[in-house]
Design a protein around this motif. Structure first.
Motif, PDB file in Angstrom:
ATOM      1  N   ARG A 111       0.816  -1.216   0.000  1.00 20.85           N
ATOM      2  CA  ARG A 111       0.000   0.000   0.000  1.00 20.85           C
ATOM      3  C   ARG A 111       0.853   1.272   0.000  1.00 20.85           C
ATOM      4  O   ARG A 111       0.393   2.320  -0.441  1.00 20.85           O
ATOM      5  CB  ARG A 111      -0.970  -0.021   1.181  1.00 20.85           C
ATOM      6  N   ILE A 112       2.070   1.180   0.480  1.00 25.53           N
ATOM      7  CA  ILE A 112       2.989   2.323   0.360  1.00 25.53           C
ATOM      8  C   ILE A 112       3.153   2.645  -1.118  1.00 25.53           C
ATOM      9  O   ILE A 112       3.055   3.794  -1.537  1.00 25.53           O
ATOM     10  CB  ILE A 112       4.374   1.992   0.971  1.00 25.53           C
ATOM     11  N   ASN A 115      -0.017   4.020  -2.814  1.00 26.12           N
ATOM     12  CA  ASN A 115      -0.433   5.322  -2.317  1.00 26.12           C
ATOM     13  C   ASN A 115      -1.871   5.300  -1.777  1.00 26.12           C
ATOM     14  O   ASN A 115      -2.669   6.172  -2.067  1.00 26.12           O
ATOM     15  CB  ASN A 115      -0.280   6.386  -3.417  1.00 26.12           C
ATOM     16  N   SER A 141       2.261  11.396   5.232  1.00 29.28           N
ATOM     17  CA  SER A 141       2.205  12.394   4.164  1.00 29.28           C
ATOM     18  C   SER A 141       3.534  12.467   3.425  1.00 29.28           C
ATOM     19  O   SER A 141       3.578  12.503   2.193  1.00 29.28           O
ATOM     20  CB  SER A 141       1.846  13.763   4.751  1.00 29.28           C
ATOM     21  N   VAL A 144       3.917   9.284   1.276  1.00 29.26           N
ATOM     22  CA  VAL A 144       3.015   9.309   0.121  1.00 29.26           C
ATOM     23  C   VAL A 144       3.539  10.264  -0.943  1.00 29.26           C
ATOM     24  O   VAL A 144       3.574   9.941  -2.133  1.00 29.26           O
ATOM     25  CB  VAL A 144       1.573   9.682   0.556  1.00 29.26           C
ATOM     26  N   GLN A 145       3.973  11.441  -0.539  1.00 26.72           N
ATOM     27  CA  GLN A 145       4.512  12.412  -1.497  1.00 26.72           C
ATOM     28  C   GLN A 145       5.743  11.853  -2.201  1.00 26.72           C
ATOM     29  O   GLN A 145       5.887  12.004  -3.420  1.00 26.72           O
ATOM     30  CB  GLN A 145       4.864  13.721  -0.787  1.00 26.72           C
TER      31      GLN A 145
END
Length: 155
Positions: A111-112, A115, A141, A144-145
């Motif tokens: 899931r990393i 995203n 955050s 994800v970025q």
């Protein structure tokens, strides 16, 4: 479990490095099932005895996706992301943890990359040694970025 033959050097995969002398290597499969359920490919490699932290970070750095899992000879494990400091993995676990926890951690590694939010990590009351580091909103955050930027660079 599917066994796709991938070009490890160039394929976007999560790398899983574990010590060749762990007691129950079949338990690693539960981590792999979680990644497979999320549709993210992985590569598994055996390594000489090192700490879970060293193996996890080495796996993350070698992965085109920047995500790696390391498992030591003693059965300690980490899920790591290459943008984090070496001594700050995303999750820490014991290979002797419940199958459900291992599968959830494998899914969260995937899931990393995708995203999307992590699955909730349920701690068993029977096993007090199942420690999982919970990330702050700021850490999530940042990750994800970084993943979004990395994926846009691959395209």
């Amino acid at each position: 479990m599917s066994s796709l033959k991938l070009d490890k050097e160039h394929s976007p995969t999560i790398h899983v490095y574990y010590c060749c002398s762990i007691q129950e290597p079949a338990l690693v499969n539960h981590l792999l099932y979680g990644m497979e359920e999320e549709g993210v490919p992985y590569v598994v490699e055996l390594h000489e005895a090192e700490t879970a932290l060293a193996l996890g970070y080495k796996a993350a750095v070698s992965s085109n996706l920047g995500v790696g899992i390391g498992i030591s000879e003693e059965g300690h494990g980490v899920v790591h992301y290459n943008k984090l400091p070496v001594d700050k993995p995303l999750f820490q676990f014991e290979l002797q943890s419940s199958e459900h926890l291992l599968r959830t951690l494998g899914a969260n590694a995937a899931r990393i990359v995708k995203n999307i939010p992590f699955k909730e990590v349920c701690h068993s009351e029977e096993k007090s040694d199942e420690e999982v580091r919970v990330l702050s909103k700021e850490e999530i955050s940042f990750i994800v970025q970084a993943v979004v930027q990395r994926l846009s660079n691959l395209m």
